[in-house]
Design a protein around this motif. Structure first.
Motif, PDB file in Angstrom:
ATOM      1  N   GLY A 113       5.074  -1.097   6.574  1.00 40.46           N
ATOM      2  CA  GLY A 113       3.969  -1.252   7.506  1.00 40.46           C
ATOM      3  C   GLY A 113       2.598  -1.114   6.878  1.00 40.46           C
ATOM      4  N   LYS A 114       2.547  -0.699   5.634  1.00 39.92           N
ATOM      5  CA  LYS A 114       1.271  -0.586   4.934  1.00 39.92           C
ATOM      6  C   LYS A 114       0.820  -1.984   4.513  1.00 39.92           C
ATOM      7  CE  LYS A 114       1.231   3.986   4.472  1.00 39.92           C
ATOM      8  NZ  LYS A 114       0.193   4.918   4.596  1.00 39.92           N
ATOM      9  N   GLU A 115      -0.469  -2.165   4.479  1.00 37.56           N
ATOM     10  CA  GLU A 115      -1.024  -3.451   4.071  1.00 37.56           C
ATOM     11  C   GLU A 115      -0.887  -3.647   2.560  1.00 37.56           C
ATOM     12  OE1 GLU A 115      -2.122  -5.895   6.136  1.00 37.56           O
ATOM     13  OE2 GLU A 115      -1.381  -4.547   7.683  1.00 37.56           O
ATOM     14  N   GLY A 146       0.804  -1.219   0.000  1.00 40.18           N
ATOM     15  CA  GLY A 146       0.000   0.000   0.000  1.00 40.18           C
ATOM     16  C   GLY A 146       0.836   1.268   0.000  1.00 40.18           C
ATOM     17  N   GLY A 147       2.080   1.172   0.453  1.00 39.43           N
ATOM     18  CA  GLY A 147       2.963   2.335   0.469  1.00 39.43           C
ATOM     19  C   GLY A 147       3.949   2.369  -0.680  1.00 39.43           C
ATOM     20  N   ALA A 148       3.828   1.441  -1.623  1.00 36.74           N
ATOM     21  CA  ALA A 148       4.750   1.396  -2.772  1.00 36.74           C
ATOM     22  C   ALA A 148       4.564   2.638  -3.633  1.00 36.74           C
ATOM     23  CB  ALA A 148       4.503   0.139  -3.599  1.00 36.74           C
ATOM     24  N   TRP A 149       5.639   3.074  -4.256  1.00 37.51           N
ATOM     25  CA  TRP A 149       5.559   4.282  -5.085  1.00 37.51           C
ATOM     26  C   TRP A 149       4.587   4.099  -6.235  1.00 37.51           C
ATOM     27  CZ3 TRP A 149       6.777   8.796  -3.451  1.00 37.51           C
ATOM     28  CH2 TRP A 149       7.765   8.940  -2.478  1.00 37.51           C
ATOM     29  N   LYS A 150       4.523   2.902  -6.832  1.00 38.37           N
ATOM     30  CA  LYS A 150       3.569   2.702  -7.929  1.00 38.37           C
ATOM     31  C   LYS A 150       2.136   2.874  -7.434  1.00 38.37           C
ATOM     32  CE  LYS A 150       4.502  -2.214  -7.898  1.00 38.37           C
ATOM     33  NZ  LYS A 150       5.901  -2.053  -7.599  1.00 38.37           N
ATOM     34  N   THR A 151       1.870   2.455  -6.198  1.00 40.32           N
ATOM     35  CA  THR A 151       0.542   2.634  -5.611  1.00 40.32           C
ATOM     36  C   THR A 151       0.245   4.122  -5.440  1.00 40.32           C
ATOM     37  OG1 THR A 151       0.766   0.536  -4.435  1.00 40.32           O
ATOM     38  CG2 THR A 151      -0.924   2.055  -3.643  1.00 40.32           C
ATOM     39  N   LYS A 152       1.204   4.860  -4.915  1.00 39.48           N
ATOM     40  CA  LYS A 152       1.020   6.302  -4.722  1.00 39.48           C
ATOM     41  C   LYS A 152       0.795   7.015  -6.058  1.00 39.48           C
ATOM     42  CE  LYS A 152       3.857   6.343  -0.558  1.00 39.48           C
ATOM     43  NZ  LYS A 152       5.101   6.792   0.055  1.00 39.48           N
ATOM     44  N   SER A 182      -8.230  -2.002  -1.677  1.00 43.02           N
ATOM     45  CA  SER A 182      -7.622  -2.416  -0.414  1.00 43.02           C
ATOM     46  C   SER A 182      -8.506  -3.350   0.416  1.00 43.02           C
ATOM     47  CB  SER A 182      -7.250  -1.192   0.422  1.00 43.02           C
ATOM     48  OG  SER A 182      -8.402  -0.407   0.662  1.00 43.02           O
ATOM     49  N   SER A 183      -9.686  -3.695  -0.076  1.00 42.43           N
ATOM     50  CA  SER A 183     -10.557  -4.563   0.718  1.00 42.43           C
ATOM     51  C   SER A 183      -9.907  -5.942   0.869  1.00 42.43           C
ATOM     52  CB  SER A 183     -11.936  -4.704   0.084  1.00 42.43           C
ATOM     53  OG  SER A 183     -11.903  -5.614  -0.992  1.00 42.43           O
ATOM     54  N   PRO A 184      -9.966  -6.529   2.057  1.00 42.37           N
ATOM     55  CA  PRO A 184      -9.339  -7.832   2.291  1.00 42.37           C
ATOM     56  C   PRO A 184      -9.819  -8.911   1.321  1.00 42.37           C
ATOM     57  CG  PRO A 184      -9.976  -6.843   4.375  1.00 42.37           C
ATOM     58  CD  PRO A 184     -10.544  -5.972   3.297  1.00 42.37           C
TER      59      PRO A 184
END
Length: 123
Positions: free
Chosen positions: A110-112, A32-38, A72-74
């Motif tokens: 630490g991001k999911e 969730g914290g990856a640069w591609k995600t951002k 981001s839903s499980p």
């Protein structure tokens, strides 16, 4: 596959990802914290090309263009992980094991994990 996302200034950034899907709808997982995600959260435009394990793209590779959506839903993440495990087998499972170790020892942000859903068409 080589996934290209775009910075705020429009410059492209490519990275190799394991992808699964068919008929113009594809999915992969990442942090969730990856640069591609951002980058995708700011600009959903993507380009995808076939590449080798190291991310090298042949000059004649077909380019696919489309959009990426961060989910981001499980349930969505679990479905994507099952699909990737079915396609890539032990290699995907081994990468998930290493990711789990890195997370346990504080080497991840630490991001999911999130699922990136792609809608693509040939350019």
């Amino acid at each position: 596959m080589s996934l290209t996302t775009f910075k705020r200034d429009g410059s492209p950034v490519s990275s190799a990802v394991w992808i699964t899907g068919a008929d113009g709808t594809y999915v992969f997982t990442t942090g969730g914290g990856a640069w591609k995600t951002k980058r995708l959260l700011r600009n959903p435009a993507v380009e995808v090309r076939v590449c080798d394990m190291r991310g090298r793209v042949e000059p004649s590779a077909t380019k696919y263009v489309g959009t990426g959506q961060v989910a981001s839903s499980p349930d969505t993440v679990a479905a994507a992980q099952r699909a990737l495990a079915a396609k890539y087998g032990w290699q995907f499972k081994a990468s998930q094991f290493v990711f789990g170790l890195r997370k346990r020892f504080g080497k991840e942000d630490g991001k999911e994990t999130v699922a990136i859903q792609l809608s693509l068409d040939a350019a």
